[in-house]
Design a protein around this motif. Structure first.
Motif, PDB file in Angstrom:
ATOM      1  N   LEU A 141       0.828  -1.211   0.000  1.00  0.00           N
ATOM      2  CA  LEU A 141       0.000   0.000   0.000  1.00  0.00           C
ATOM      3  C   LEU A 141       0.862   1.261   0.000  1.00  0.00           C
ATOM      4  N   ILE A 142       1.969   1.222   0.741  1.00  0.00           N
ATOM      5  CA  ILE A 142       2.895   2.356   0.716  1.00  0.00           C
ATOM      6  C   ILE A 142       3.438   2.541  -0.697  1.00  0.00           C
ATOM      7  N   PHE A 143       3.824   1.443  -1.336  1.00  0.00           N
ATOM      8  CA  PHE A 143       4.327   1.496  -2.710  1.00  0.00           C
ATOM      9  C   PHE A 143       3.263   2.053  -3.659  1.00  0.00           C
ATOM     10  N   ILE A 144       2.031   1.585  -3.530  1.00  0.00           N
ATOM     11  CA  ILE A 144       0.938   2.057  -4.392  1.00  0.00           C
ATOM     12  C   ILE A 144       0.724   3.559  -4.181  1.00  0.00           C
ATOM     13  N   ALA A 145       0.762   4.011  -2.928  1.00  0.00           N
ATOM     14  CA  ALA A 145       0.568   5.437  -2.640  1.00  0.00           C
ATOM     15  C   ALA A 145       1.686   6.286  -3.243  1.00  0.00           C
ATOM     16  N   ILE A 146       2.924   5.849  -3.078  1.00  0.00           N
ATOM     17  CA  ILE A 146       4.062   6.628  -3.593  1.00  0.00           C
ATOM     18  C   ILE A 146       4.083   6.628  -5.118  1.00  0.00           C
ATOM     19  N   THR A 147       3.898   5.459  -5.723  1.00  0.00           N
ATOM     20  CA  THR A 147       3.911   5.419  -7.187  1.00  0.00           C
ATOM     21  C   THR A 147       2.715   6.180  -7.761  1.00  0.00           C
ATOM     22  N   GLY A 148       1.584   6.153  -7.072  1.00  0.00           N
ATOM     23  CA  GLY A 148       0.421   6.926  -7.530  1.00  0.00           C
ATOM     24  C   GLY A 148       0.711   8.413  -7.524  1.00  0.00           C
ATOM     25  N   ALA A 149       1.403   8.878  -6.497  1.00  0.00           N
ATOM     26  CA  ALA A 149       1.761  10.293  -6.424  1.00  0.00           C
ATOM     27  C   ALA A 149       2.762  10.671  -7.510  1.00  0.00           C
ATOM     28  N   MET A 150       3.616   9.732  -7.887  1.00  0.00           N
ATOM     29  CA  MET A 150       4.639  10.013  -8.900  1.00  0.00           C
ATOM     30  C   MET A 150       4.085  10.006 -10.325  1.00  0.00           C
ATOM     31  N   MET A 151       2.939   9.384 -10.535  1.00  0.00           N
ATOM     32  CA  MET A 151       2.427   9.219 -11.905  1.00  0.00           C
ATOM     33  C   MET A 151       1.769  10.469 -12.479  1.00  0.00           C
ATOM     34  N   PHE A 152       1.368  11.405 -11.654  1.00  0.00           N
ATOM     35  CA  PHE A 152       0.635  12.545 -12.172  1.00  0.00           C
ATOM     36  C   PHE A 152       1.537  13.440 -12.997  1.00  0.00           C
ATOM     37  N   PRO A 153       0.971  14.027 -14.027  1.00  0.00           N
ATOM     38  CA  PRO A 153       1.784  14.866 -14.912  1.00  0.00           C
ATOM     39  C   PRO A 153       2.254  16.137 -14.211  1.00  0.00           C
ATOM     40  N   ARG A 154       3.149  16.806 -14.866  1.00  0.00           N
ATOM     41  CA  ARG A 154       3.641  18.073 -14.333  1.00  0.00           C
ATOM     42  C   ARG A 154       2.581  19.144 -14.551  1.00  0.00           C
ATOM     43  N   GLY A 155       2.752  20.238 -13.855  1.00  0.00           N
ATOM     44  CA  GLY A 155       1.805  21.337 -14.004  1.00  0.00           C
ATOM     45  C   GLY A 155       1.079  21.616 -12.704  1.00  0.00           C
ATOM     46  N   LYS A 156      -0.086  22.248 -12.822  1.00  0.00           N
ATOM     47  CA  LYS A 156      -0.774  22.698 -11.625  1.00  0.00           C
ATOM     48  C   LYS A 156      -1.386  21.555 -10.799  1.00  0.00           C
ATOM     49  N   PHE A 157      -1.492  20.346 -11.361  1.00  0.00           N
ATOM     50  CA  PHE A 157      -2.049  19.210 -10.618  1.00  0.00           C
ATOM     51  C   PHE A 157      -0.972  18.227 -10.158  1.00  0.00           C
ATOM     52  N   SER A 158       0.286  18.570 -10.336  1.00  0.00           N
ATOM     53  CA  SER A 158       1.373  17.660  -9.963  1.00  0.00           C
ATOM     54  C   SER A 158       1.532  17.579  -8.451  1.00  0.00           C
ATOM     55  N   PHE A 159       2.301  16.597  -8.016  1.00  0.00           N
ATOM     56  CA  PHE A 159       2.569  16.430  -6.591  1.00  0.00           C
ATOM     57  C   PHE A 159       3.336  17.637  -6.059  1.00  0.00           C
ATOM     58  N   LYS A 160       4.278  18.149  -6.858  1.00  0.00           N
ATOM     59  CA  LYS A 160       5.075  19.294  -6.431  1.00  0.00           C
ATOM     60  C   LYS A 160       4.237  20.551  -6.266  1.00  0.00           C
ATOM     61  N   SER A 161       3.268  20.745  -7.136  1.00  0.00           N
ATOM     62  CA  SER A 161       2.457  21.963  -7.080  1.00  0.00           C
ATOM     63  C   SER A 161       1.341  21.885  -6.050  1.00  0.00           C
ATOM     64  N   ARG A 162       0.578  20.812  -6.080  1.00  0.00           N
ATOM     65  CA  ARG A 162      -0.625  20.739  -5.260  1.00  0.00           C
ATOM     66  C   ARG A 162      -0.713  19.463  -4.416  1.00  0.00           C
TER      67      ARG A 162
END
Length: 182
Positions: A141-162
């Motif tokens: 589950l930790i792996f699924i959560a981390i990889t899920g966060a990494m999959m989002f594209p860049r931009g205003k919906f990315s992990f880094k932005s939001r």
């Protein structure tokens, strides 16, 4: 087969989907176990009348265990208690409640609710193999959560932005319940 974050995330999700759903359903049921007992359902309620010792101190665990024979059923003893003038005895397949003054009470016979009882057992099982598998599941589950966060594209919906803000809120929210509202 190509291994990348997206395919690993998908395959781990597929592998654990049954356990995720089972844990989620049984977790909801466990949250409400004080209101109703989802694991068992009543089959029969039988009135009883027994002679209890005059002194409450004499109503011991041994007394409660011996009462099983008097009541005429073979069942595994779990616990007994006296609260508000009532003797409560819990067995694996029976619950007994007796008014201490009058000796009148009832025996409730119940059966396990199919599927729900087995799913609830997932939260209670302490076998060493289940503990190891649960640890693997938690890591998955930790792996699924981390990889899920990494999959989002860049931009205003990315992990880094939001995403990091929502992740922090997701961590703080249960902590509020644990330390402030509990």
């Amino acid at each position: 087969m190509q291994f990348n974050i997206r395919s690993l995330h998908r395959d781990f999700g597929y592998f654990f989907i049954g356990l995720i759903v089972s844990f989620s359903i049984s977790g909801i049921l466990q949250n409400h176990r004080q209101t109703w007992h989802p694991e068992k359902y009543t089959v029969e309620i039988r009135p009883i009348h027994v002679k209890l010792p005059q002194n409450e101190q004499e109503i011991t665990e041994d007394f409660a265990k011996n009462l099983t024979k008097e009541l005429g059923f073979k069942d595994k003893f779990r616990r007994n208690s006296i609260k508000k003038g009532e003797l409560k005895i819990s067995y694996e397949k029976h619950d007994v409640e007796i008014d201490i003054k009058s000796g009148k009470g009832e025996v409730v016979t119940f059966k396990k609710t199919p599927l729900i009882a087995q799913m609830n057992q997932l939260h209670k099982d302490t076998s060493i193999w289940w503990i190891y598998y649960s640890d693997i599941f938690a890591l998955g589950l930790i792996f699924i959560a981390i990889t899920g966060a990494m999959m989002f594209p860049r931009g205003k919906f990315s992990f880094k932005s939001r995403g990091w803000k929502l992740a922090i809120a997701g961590i703080v929210f249960p902590l509020i319940f644990l330390f402030v509202l509990a």
